[in-house]
Write an enzyme that holds these catalytic residues in place. Structure first.
Site, short mmCIF file in Angstrom:
data_model
loop_
_atom_site.label_atom_id
_atom_site.label_comp_id
_atom_site.label_asym_id
_atom_site.label_seq_id
_atom_site.Cartn_x
_atom_site.Cartn_y
_atom_site.Cartn_z
N LYS A 90 -4.05 -0.14 -5.98
CA LYS A 90 -3.37 0.50 -4.86
C LYS A 90 -3.60 1.99 -4.94
CE LYS A 90 -0.71 0.58 -1.27
NZ LYS A 90 -1.82 1.32 -0.59
N GLN A 111 -3.20 7.67 -10.40
CA GLN A 111 -2.51 6.66 -9.60
C GLN A 111 -1.96 5.52 -10.47
OE1 GLN A 111 -3.19 7.31 -5.93
NE2 GLN A 111 -1.24 6.27 -5.72
N LYS A 114 1.36 6.85 -11.83
CA LYS A 114 2.27 7.08 -10.70
C LYS A 114 2.82 5.74 -10.21
CE LYS A 114 0.48 9.58 -7.41
NZ LYS A 114 -0.13 10.10 -6.15
N LYS A 126 -8.46 4.20 -6.20
CA LYS A 126 -8.63 5.31 -5.23
C LYS A 126 -10.02 5.22 -4.64
CE LYS A 126 -6.08 8.80 -3.85
NZ LYS A 126 -4.64 9.03 -3.94
N ASP A 166 -5.07 9.40 2.38
CA ASP A 166 -4.95 10.56 1.49
C ASP A 166 -5.50 11.71 2.35
OD1 ASP A 166 -4.49 11.06 -1.66
OD2 ASP A 166 -6.11 12.37 -1.04
N THR A 210 5.91 10.85 1.36
CA THR A 210 5.44 11.68 0.24
C THR A 210 6.20 13.01 0.22
OG1 THR A 210 3.28 10.65 0.52
CG2 THR A 210 3.40 12.53 -0.96
N ASN A 241 0.19 16.34 6.33
CA ASN A 241 1.28 15.36 6.35
C ASN A 241 2.33 15.60 5.25
OD1 ASN A 241 1.99 12.60 4.80
ND2 ASN A 241 2.24 12.32 6.99
N SER A 377 4.44 2.72 0.51
CA SER A 377 3.35 1.77 0.79
C SER A 377 3.70 0.41 0.21
CB SER A 377 2.04 2.26 0.17
OG SER A 377 1.42 3.22 0.99
N1 GLU Z 1 -2.72 8.89 -1.35
C1 GLU Z 1 -1.33 8.74 -1.70
C2 GLU Z 1 -1.14 9.07 -3.17
O1 GLU Z 1 -1.78 9.95 -3.68
C3 GLU Z 1 -0.75 7.40 -1.26
C4 GLU Z 1 -1.47 6.18 -1.76
C5 GLU Z 1 -0.95 4.87 -1.14
O2 GLU Z 1 -0.05 4.88 -0.33
O3 GLU Z 1 -1.53 3.84 -1.52
O4 GLU Z 1 -0.34 8.51 -3.86
#
Ligand code: GLU
Length: 445
Positions: A90, A111, A114, A126, A166, A210, A241, A377
């Site tokens: 994800k 990620q 996170k 990613k 992103d 976010t 955003n 998400s």
């Molecule tokens: N790009 C966002 C991040 O850095 C969201 C990623 C997502 O929703 O999968 O976490």
């Protein structure tokens, strides 16, 4: 850094030459993990770190497309499926000319931790492209997205890999990507992408998540010192955003956001940024911040320069990686800063983080502070799986609970490992232990 981890670090750096942002992300995590390996020798025996730093799969592909004049262009597409210990890969897709494998790998690596911190069942990945969307028409963006998905579709799926947005990828792009996925596969598979439009499987609060989450995290940090956003003077970088919704949330909590930036400079608005006007210019007109200063009495635009020259008590870096260096950090500290929460991924350099920590500033690293986006998400995936859609209030409530939970877990973990108040240590160890336990349980794969 713990000497047992140094050899692993050297191997990772040598195996991935030239990927400086990936190196930076790996080193920052390794520096936190010494005490974990004292308590968990099984992580060393199982070579967890060596495995974690090697993505499960990396896909690089050609993306050919034609512009409105019929000229052919070729870009490079990426998807790095980093770790699936906790769930399907994800993470977002970034369309920006700076994108190369080292950027995608730093983002994918961050990620993993996170996503683990959110407590939701999502692995880490990613992707993106070196495509530059700036100045492109909707038709060009659509053709690019269709070409990108014509290769990507075979690698993703609701149980496999779930991309989202992103930098450079928002609702418009997710729409074109979803349409092409549906057309190729003949499946209305809502859970394959997140950040969808609200009428066709998207989640309320996802666009805001976010930025809102970053401010909620910062608010929890401030509470540990008996403070709040009320009355704070806030400086934000970026105007996309994440920045727009961070500004809105901070102001709803009583702060005055006096500055934000784009790649050409920054604006100062002592009365507090007019979020409606900012959003109209950046999101509807896709214009520049010079327009904001032209239309807003009392606001000024500074071409070039650094937004971190503006003094504030709270800084929210919401633009991009390495946008805040040691000198900028020192300037912010001398101007009266008390807290920083990262809405972007790795916006502070390693020396900036040291400056903040040595000065006793509350510092919330991106992998904790900006996790509200990916957490929402995961809430979108949950709604898709149950063919349901939740109200704004319920979804925002879930987001708030998740962010407070991440804050408390980071704080408790930092305390447990002898570094009270150090959210970098708390986030790295908290995310890592969860993933490492799952990897050991699932065997050598
Ligand atoms: N790009 C966002 C991040 O850095 C969201 C990623 C997502 O929703 O999968 O976490």
């Amino acid at each position: 850094m713990d000497s047992r981890l140094e050899a692993v670090r050297d191997t990772v750096l040598a195996r991935n030459p030239g990927e400086k942002e990936f190196h930076q992300a790996v080193i920052e995590v390794f520096e936190s993990l010494g005490p974990v390996h004292d308590r968990h020798p099984e992580f060393l025996e199982g070579a967890i770190l060596e495995r974690l730093c090697e993505p499960e799969r990396q896909i690089i592909f050609r993306v050919p497309w034609t512009d409105d004049a019929g000229r052919v262009h070729v870009n490079r597409g990426f998807r790095v499926e980093f770790n699936s210990a906790l769930g399907p890969y994800k993470g977002g897709l970034r369309f920006h000319p700076s994108v190369y494998l080292g950027i995608v790998k730093f983002l994918g690596f961050e990620q993993i931790f996170k996503n683990a911190l959110t407590g939701m069942p999502i692995g880490g990945g990613k992707g993106g492209s070196d495509f530059d969307p700036r100045g492109r028409s909707d038709a060009e963006i659509m053709r690019f997205c269709q070409s990108f998905m014509t290769e990507l579709y075979r690698h993703i799926g609701e149980y496999t890999d779930v991309p989202a947005g992103d930098i450079g990828v928002g609702g418009r792009e997710i729409g074109y990507l979803f349409g092409q996925y549906k057309r190729i596969t003949n499946r209305y598979e809502s859970g394959v992408l997140t950040g969808k439009g609200i009428s066709w499987g998207g989640s309320l609060v996802r666009p805001e998540a976010t930025g809102y989450g970053t401010v909620i995290f910062a608010q929890e940090m401030l509470k540990t010192r008996g403070a709040s956003f009320d009355g704070q003077r806030v400086v934000v970088s970026g105007s996309g955003n994440v920045a727009i919704h961070a500004i809105a949330k901070a102001q709803s909590l009583g702060a005055t956001v006096v500055a934000c930036s784009d790649s050409a400079g920054y604006i100062v608005d002592e009365a507090g940024i007019d979020v409606g006007l900012l959003s109209q210019i950046k999101e509807v007109e896709r214009g520049r911040l010079t327009e904001y200063a032209a239309r807003r009495p009392g606001a000024s635009h500074v071409a070039g320069g650094s937004v971190w020259d503006v003094n504030g008590t709270v800084a929210l870096p919401c633009a991009t990686q390495n946008e805040l260096d040691g000198d900028a950090a020192a300037k912010l500290v001398s101007n009266g800063l008390i807290a920083v929460a990262e809405g972007a991924n790795m916006p502070s350099t390693r020396s900036a983080v040291s400056v903040f920590q040595e000065a006793g500033i509350l510092f919330g690293p991106g992998k904790a502070a900006n996790a509200g986006g990916v957490a929402t998400s995961a809430l979108e995936m949950q709604q898709n799986a149950s063919r349901d859609s939740w109200s704004f209030e319920h979804t925002e409530q879930r987001l708030t609970e998740i962010m407070v939970g991440i804050h408390d877990r980071c704080a408790a973990t930092a305390e447990e490992y002898g570094a009270p108040g150090n959210y970098v240590v708390g986030a790295n160890i908290g995310g890592f232990v969860k993933v490492a336990d799952a990897m050991l349980a699932q065997g050598l794969i």
